[in-house]
Design a protein around this motif. Structure first.
Motif, short mmCIF file in Angstrom:
data_model
loop_
_atom_site.label_atom_id
_atom_site.label_comp_id
_atom_site.label_asym_id
_atom_site.label_seq_id
_atom_site.Cartn_x
_atom_site.Cartn_y
_atom_site.Cartn_z
N GLU A 32 0.83 -1.21 0.00
CA GLU A 32 0.00 0.00 0.00
C GLU A 32 0.86 1.26 0.00
O GLU A 32 0.56 2.23 -0.71
CB GLU A 32 -0.92 0.00 1.23
CG GLU A 32 -1.80 1.22 1.39
CD GLU A 32 -2.81 1.40 0.28
OE1 GLU A 32 -3.27 2.54 0.08
OE2 GLU A 32 -3.15 0.40 -0.37
N ALA A 33 1.96 1.24 0.78
CA ALA A 33 2.83 2.40 0.87
C ALA A 33 3.51 2.72 -0.46
O ALA A 33 3.84 3.87 -0.75
CB ALA A 33 3.88 2.18 1.96
N HIS A 34 3.73 1.69 -1.29
CA HIS A 34 4.45 1.88 -2.55
C HIS A 34 3.59 1.57 -3.77
O HIS A 34 4.12 1.26 -4.84
CB HIS A 34 5.71 1.00 -2.55
CG HIS A 34 6.68 1.33 -1.45
ND1 HIS A 34 7.38 2.51 -1.40
CD2 HIS A 34 7.04 0.62 -0.35
CE1 HIS A 34 8.15 2.52 -0.32
NE2 HIS A 34 7.95 1.39 0.33
N LYS A 35 2.28 1.69 -3.61
CA LYS A 35 1.39 1.35 -4.72
C LYS A 35 1.56 2.28 -5.91
O LYS A 35 1.25 1.91 -7.05
CB LYS A 35 -0.06 1.36 -4.25
CG LYS A 35 -0.58 2.71 -3.78
CD LYS A 35 -2.02 2.61 -3.30
CE LYS A 35 -2.54 3.95 -2.81
NZ LYS A 35 -3.95 3.84 -2.33
N ASP A 36 2.10 3.50 -5.67
CA ASP A 36 2.32 4.43 -6.78
C ASP A 36 3.39 3.92 -7.74
O ASP A 36 3.45 4.35 -8.91
CB ASP A 36 2.72 5.81 -6.24
CG ASP A 36 4.00 5.76 -5.41
OD1 ASP A 36 4.13 4.84 -4.58
OD2 ASP A 36 4.85 6.65 -5.58
N GLN A 37 4.23 2.98 -7.28
CA GLN A 37 5.26 2.41 -8.16
C GLN A 37 4.75 1.19 -8.93
O GLN A 37 5.47 0.62 -9.74
CB GLN A 37 6.50 2.05 -7.34
CG GLN A 37 7.11 3.28 -6.65
CD GLN A 37 8.54 3.05 -6.21
OE1 GLN A 37 9.35 2.47 -6.93
NE2 GLN A 37 8.87 3.52 -5.02
N VAL A 38 3.52 0.79 -8.65
CA VAL A 38 2.84 -0.29 -9.36
C VAL A 38 3.72 -1.55 -9.48
O VAL A 38 4.10 -1.96 -10.58
CB VAL A 38 2.37 0.15 -10.77
CG1 VAL A 38 1.29 -0.79 -11.29
CG2 VAL A 38 1.86 1.58 -10.77
N THR B 98 13.23 -3.56 -0.05
CA THR B 98 14.59 -3.33 -0.50
C THR B 98 14.67 -2.36 -1.68
O THR B 98 15.48 -1.44 -1.67
CB THR B 98 15.26 -4.68 -0.89
OG1 THR B 98 15.34 -5.50 0.27
CG2 THR B 98 16.66 -4.45 -1.45
N ILE B 99 13.84 -2.57 -2.68
CA ILE B 99 13.99 -1.77 -3.91
C ILE B 99 13.19 -0.48 -3.89
O ILE B 99 13.50 0.46 -4.63
CB ILE B 99 13.64 -2.58 -5.17
CG1 ILE B 99 12.15 -2.93 -5.22
CG2 ILE B 99 14.49 -3.84 -5.23
CD1 ILE B 99 11.75 -3.64 -6.50
N CYS B 100 12.16 -0.40 -3.01
CA CYS B 100 11.32 0.81 -2.97
C CYS B 100 11.45 1.59 -1.67
O CYS B 100 11.15 2.80 -1.66
CB CYS B 100 9.84 0.45 -3.19
SG CYS B 100 9.49 -0.30 -4.79
N GLY B 101 11.84 0.94 -0.59
CA GLY B 101 12.00 1.64 0.67
C GLY B 101 11.14 1.04 1.76
O GLY B 101 10.06 0.48 1.51
N SER B 102 11.60 1.13 3.01
CA SER B 102 10.86 0.61 4.14
C SER B 102 9.71 1.53 4.51
O SER B 102 9.59 2.64 4.00
CB SER B 102 11.80 0.43 5.35
OG SER B 102 12.27 1.69 5.79
N LEU B 103 8.88 1.08 5.44
CA LEU B 103 7.74 1.89 5.87
C LEU B 103 8.17 3.14 6.62
O LEU B 103 7.47 4.14 6.66
CB LEU B 103 6.81 1.06 6.76
CG LEU B 103 6.09 -0.09 6.07
CD1 LEU B 103 5.35 -0.95 7.11
CD2 LEU B 103 5.12 0.43 5.03
N GLU B 104 9.37 3.09 7.23
CA GLU B 104 9.85 4.23 8.03
C GLU B 104 10.40 5.34 7.14
O GLU B 104 10.54 6.48 7.58
CB GLU B 104 10.94 3.78 9.00
CG GLU B 104 10.44 2.92 10.17
CD GLU B 104 10.05 1.52 9.76
OE1 GLU B 104 10.65 1.01 8.76
OE2 GLU B 104 9.17 0.93 10.38
N GLN B 105 10.76 5.03 5.91
CA GLN B 105 11.40 6.02 5.05
C GLN B 105 10.39 7.01 4.50
O GLN B 105 9.23 6.71 4.35
CB GLN B 105 12.13 5.31 3.91
CG GLN B 105 13.36 4.55 4.37
CD GLN B 105 14.08 3.86 3.23
OE1 GLN B 105 13.47 3.32 2.32
NE2 GLN B 105 15.39 3.90 3.27
#
Length: 388
Positions: free
Chosen positions: A149-155, A381-388
């Motif tokens: 959900e946090a990185h859904k913009d990267q599809v 790893t490739i998009c970032g953790s939830l804390e970033q």
């Protein structure tokens, strides 16, 4: 000589009697107590009307990386997953809770048509939650869903290649000669014909069951080890990948049950000079799939190299037996990548290298790995953790 293994334990070889005679006698004794379901007898009952009721098969992942299920009756067909009731089970019997606080709650997260009962009956995939309102420690879906959900913009898209091996009731690869081995690897991969492939009926039944249930199964093929097969699921976006792969595993076990055959997801089902079983993971983001995407693929590989040990830690049990640097694998201690190189950790397909965009394949995950853990750490790893 190692004694043959039986479902009820290890056979004690009787003095003066040849092992092959004892094996034959055991086989004859077991012939009258087969575990094969009598599906034809069941069929006439499945045609009976349900009088408006719905059978909902609740399915979850247990504490041993396996699937469990039980059925409840609903008085009407739900329009969406939110309408399905929460349920519970005895977690002390599934390795998920102690006996003194054993209630684990099932929260429905995805619904599929039931290919076994058909009609309006459904399969319900569930997350497991403790009575104190926190996810069960084996609920890997929860954190994976938050990352997606946090990185859904990267599809993020995934495609998983599930390898597995079929075993008979005597815990031997189906179709292998008793007490011996088939010919060496070579004719079995994508093979056709008797002596080259085994259990195609189960494979085809599973394929059709997946299609009926709405699983995005994209293909099947016989694998390098005789009685080993592979099916592919995807492309799927985000959390759907883990959901669909777990449901496909449930369907495979359930289909094989009716044929009296066991499914093994062990990464090295047969020791020796035989290929193991993996869960090769194909990965891309929207940026990787667009022209010029090779730059983003290379950036991702650089990040993966720095977290190799962390990925290996969640890429399945007994993976050291498989990732030896032989049999189309990389060495578990070393990270590597290459174009069209099946002996590397990460493979870039030749077509992707030629076109300059597309996806990459992570060849490290074992066949028994949890798809939520694989896809979750990949995105972290490739998009970032939830804390970033």
């Amino acid at each position: 000589m190692k004694p043959p293994s039986w479902p009820g334990g290890v056979v004690t070889l009787e003095l003066g009697r040849r092992p092959e005679i004892l094996i034959a006698e055991r086989e004859r004794a077991m012939a009258g107590s087969t575990t094969v379901s009598y599906t034809e007898n069941l069929r006439k009952y499945l045609d009976l009307p349900q009088n408006g009721s719905i059978q909902a098969e609740y399915i979850w992942i247990d504490g041993n990386n396996g699937v469990r299920c039980k059925t409840r009756t609903l008085t009407k067909k739900p329009d969406n997953v939110e309408e399905l009731p929460e349920w519970n089970f005895d977690g002390s019997s599934t390795g998920q809770a102690p006996g003194e606080d054993s209630d684990i709650y099932l929260r429905p997260v995805a619904v599929y048509p039931d290919p076994f009962r058909r009609g309006d009956n459904i399969l319900v995939l569930c997350e497991c939650w403790n009575s104190d309102g926190v996810p069960n420690k084996f609920n890997y879906r929860h954190d994976c869903a938050k990352l997606m959900e946090a990185h859904k913009d990267q599809v993020p898209w995934f495609g998983l290649e599930q390898e597995y091996t079929l075993f008979d009731e005597l815990d031997q690869p189906f179709g292998w000669p008793r007490g011996g081995f088939p010919g060496p690897q070579g004719p079995y991969y994508c093979g056709v014909g008797t002596g080259k492939v085994y259990c195609r009926d189960i494979v085809e039944a599973h394929y059709r069951a997946c299609l009926y249930a709405g699983i995005k199964i994209s293909g099947i093929n016989a694998e390098v080890l005789p009685s080993q097969w592979e099916y592919q699921v995807g492309p799927c976006e985000g959390i759907e990948m883990g959901d669909q792969l777990w449901m496909s595993r449930f369907l495979l076990h359930r289909v094989a049950e009716e044929f009296g055959v066991k499914i093994s997801f062990h990464p090295k089902p047969i020791k020796g000079d035989w290929n193991g079983s993996g869960l090769h993971t194909n990965v891309s983001t929207a940026a990787m799939r667009a022209p010029g995407g090779m730059k983003y693929i290379e950036d991702a590989i650089e990040k993966l190299a720095k977290r190799h040990k962390e990925h290996i830690a969640v890429y399945g049990d007994d993976n050291t037996m498989r990732l030896t640097g032989k049999h189309e694998t990389g060495n578990i201690e070393q990270f590597s990548y290459g174009v069209a190189d099946r002996g590397s950790s990460i493979r870039i397909p030749r077509s992707v290298a030629k076109e300059g965009y597309g996806y990459f394949e992570d060849r490290r995950p074992a066949s028994n790995a949890c798809p939520y853990q694989i896809t979750g750490i990949m995105i972290e790893t490739i998009c970032g953790s939830l804390e970033q």
